[in-house]
Write an enzyme that holds these catalytic residues in place. Structure first.
Site, PDB file in Angstrom:
ATOM      1  N   PRO A  63      11.765 -10.399  -4.223  1.00  0.00           N
ATOM      2  CA  PRO A  63      10.959  -9.470  -3.425  1.00  0.00           C
ATOM      3  C   PRO A  63      11.022  -8.050  -3.976  1.00  0.00           C
ATOM      4  O   PRO A  63      12.070  -7.593  -4.424  1.00  0.00           O
ATOM      5  CB  PRO A  63      11.629  -9.539  -2.043  1.00  0.00           C
ATOM      6  CG  PRO A  63      13.057  -9.836  -2.348  1.00  0.00           C
ATOM      7  CD  PRO A  63      13.049 -10.729  -3.565  1.00  0.00           C
ATOM      8  N   CYS A  98      -8.894  16.478 -11.489  1.00  0.00           N
ATOM      9  CA  CYS A  98     -10.312  16.511 -11.802  1.00  0.00           C
ATOM     10  C   CYS A  98     -10.850  15.104 -12.004  1.00  0.00           C
ATOM     11  O   CYS A  98     -11.199  14.702 -13.125  1.00  0.00           O
ATOM     12  CB  CYS A  98     -10.538  17.375 -13.037  1.00  0.00           C
ATOM     13  SG  CYS A  98      -9.749  18.968 -12.853  1.00  0.00           S
TER      14      CYS A  98
HETATM   15  C1  LIG Z   1       5.692  -7.833  -9.229  1.00  0.00           C
HETATM   16  C2  LIG Z   1       6.588  -9.010  -9.299  1.00  0.00           C
HETATM   17  C3  LIG Z   1       7.469  -9.302  -8.259  1.00  0.00           C
HETATM   18  C4  LIG Z   1       7.533  -8.492  -6.984  1.00  0.00           C
HETATM   19  O1  LIG Z   1       6.384  -8.643  -6.239  1.00  0.00           O
HETATM   20  P1  LIG Z   1       6.291  -8.012  -4.757  1.00  0.00           P
HETATM   21  O2  LIG Z   1       4.922  -8.315  -4.324  1.00  0.00           O
HETATM   22  O3  LIG Z   1       6.558  -6.571  -4.893  1.00  0.00           O
HETATM   23  O4  LIG Z   1       7.320  -8.708  -3.931  1.00  0.00           O
HETATM   24  C5  LIG Z   1       8.303 -10.390  -8.399  1.00  0.00           C
HETATM   25  N1  LIG Z   1       8.281 -11.162  -9.520  1.00  0.00           N
HETATM   26  C6  LIG Z   1       7.457 -10.910 -10.539  1.00  0.00           C
HETATM   27  C7  LIG Z   1       7.482 -11.780 -11.722  1.00  0.00           C
HETATM   28  C8  LIG Z   1       6.583  -9.835 -10.471  1.00  0.00           C
HETATM   29  O5  LIG Z   1       5.744  -9.589 -11.487  1.00  0.00           O
END
Ligand SMILES: *Cc1c(COP(=O)(O)O)cnc(C)c1O
Length: 424
Positions: free
Chosen positions: A276, A345
């Site tokens: 997460p 801008c």
């Molecule tokens: C961006 C990403 C996450 C986190 O995603 P959230 O939507 O912020 O929880 C987890 N794993 C991977 C591989 C990602 O690219």
């Protein structure tokens, strides 16, 4: 849930009056609440109680060292997507054994560095990456623990720029090829398969796409095991959404998400890895900006603030909505229909469009809510604006955890070509 609340009409971050921070740090700035970060981490962690799991926070949402340290102190691992994030995670005190490495474009140098650090697992996203990883690991006499990121081809029903689990996205190994590539990986030197990985998108506000993907991944794990693969973990990625708008329905809670994961995959006895990002950091941060001018045009009223798209690009990049709240809530009668814009801008430089804002005046402080994830990390210096500072609050204390660079620091990164002379 977060700890940015009004006390006697003044918005506080935990116990700190935001006006105090503004006076000391200047505007714009990001402000994070330690207690909110902790609460989100704990709620997510507790949702997975009863099953073996490791929460690898995704610092791409917010990679401030003090934010990462806050989570590391709670026991979080990290899901990094670059050498830079890996270096941050190590500096924040995260053990390598709790770090996984995702991303479609890991360079040779990044792979080599991560092998030297002996991270827990590489989430491999393609056959060419598998080959390079095998070759570099073997040449170093090391073994890379790997999982393959499988693209389950489900629609995450989110904004196109943050949907990653469809066949047409650049991420992961295609569903149809998964088993044959696992078989190939088994025979490659320098690799040890330990799991399977997915990440279908971000800001997902329904459990349905997750559940579809989990059922698919579960069936894949069964087939891979039948083919003799030894799989220890299932990495479900990140992506669980958060509420941005007061009027929006609340997205599924971590408890419901975890229940779904346990129900669909629990029988496999695999450890869960969770990644997460937004869920942990999103509501734990705000951006505070000061109104420079109120410009009443023929067609529209513009509230021009000192925070801009270089500080927070989400509104213009993802058409994202952020609640705008006055730091000092006074009764000034009826609100005003306006756009909240920055000084850059570009017509795309806005923080809110066609919004009923309170009657604001030059000098007022405004809080852009839910800016803790994908905010400061995407900030830049467009228009030679200094990188936005970041503040971490804990109870009645606050600390500047990224200071605003000076103009000289910014400009000194450039230099003249050796054939140029200033004295001419
Ligand atoms: C961006 C990403 C996450 C986190 O995603 P959230 O939507 O912020 O929880 C987890 N794993 C991977 C591989 C990602 O690219």
């Amino acid at each position: 849930m977060h700890f940015f609340e009004y006390r006697d009409g003044i918005m506080h971050a935990e116990d700190v009056d935001l006006r105090t921070i503004a006076a000391e740090v200047g505007t714009p700035f990001y402000c994070y609440s330690r207690a909110t970060l902790e609460r989100h981490y704990r709620v997510f962690d507790e949702a997975f109680a009863g099953v073996e799991h490791m929460i690898c926070y995704s610092p791409k949402a917010n990679s401030n060292l003090a934010v990462m340290r806050t989570l590391a102190e709670l026991g979080a691992g990290m899901d990094v997507v670059s050498e830079g994030e890996l270096r941050r995670a190590r500096r924040a005190g995260v053990p390598a054994s709790r770090i996984v490495f995702s991303g479609v474009g890991k360079t040779d140098r990044e792979i080599s560095y991560a092998l030297d650090e002996d991270i827990h697992c590489f989430n491999v996203e393609s056959v060419p990456e598998l080959e390079v990883l095998s070759q570099i690991a073997a040449s170093k006499g090391k073994t890379a623990r790997i999982s393959l990121r499988i693209n389950p081809d489900v629609d995450a029903q989110t904004h196109q720029k943050i949907s990653t689990g469809k066949a047409e996205n650049k991420f992961g190994i295609s569903w149809a090829d998964a088993e044959s590539i696992y078989d190939r990986a088994r025979n490659m030197p320098g690799l040890r398969i330990i799991g399977v990985d997915m990440h279908i998108g971000s800001q997902i506000t329904s459990l349905e796409p997750f559940e579809k993907a989990c059922i698919l991944i579960g069936s894949l794990v069964e087939r891979l095991r039948a083919a003799g693969h030894d799989l220890h973990h299932i990495d479900l990625g990140g992506g669980l959404g958060i509420p941005y708008r007061d009027s929006d329905p609340v997205p599924p809670l971590p408890a419901a998400y975890a229940e779904m994961a346990k129900r669909t995959l629990g029988h496999l006895g695999c450890k869960f890895i969770l990644e997460p990002g937004r869920l942990i950091a999103g509501n734990a941060g705000i951006m505070v900006t000061r109104v420079i001018y109120v410009k009443r045009g023929d067609a529209k009223t513009f509230v021009i603030a000192d925070g801009a798209m270089n500080d927070l690009i989400r509104p213009t990049l993802y058409e994202a909505f952020h609640e705008i709240r006055p730091v000092v809530a006074e009764d000034r009668g009826e609100g005003m229909l306006a756009d909240l814009v920055g000084p850059i801008c570009e017509s795309g430089d806005f923080l809110a469009q066609d919004r009923i804002l309170p009657q604001v005046e030059r000098g007022d402080l405004l809080a852009v809510m839910t800016a803790g994830a994908y905010g400061a990390v995407q900030s830049g210096t467009y228009n030679t604006r200094p990188l936005v500072p970041e503040v971490l609050v804990s109870g009645d204390r606050f600390a500047l955890v990224r200071r605003r660079p000076t103009y000289d620091e910014m400009i000194d990164l450039d230099s003249f070509a050796d054939w140029q002379r200033l004295s001419d």
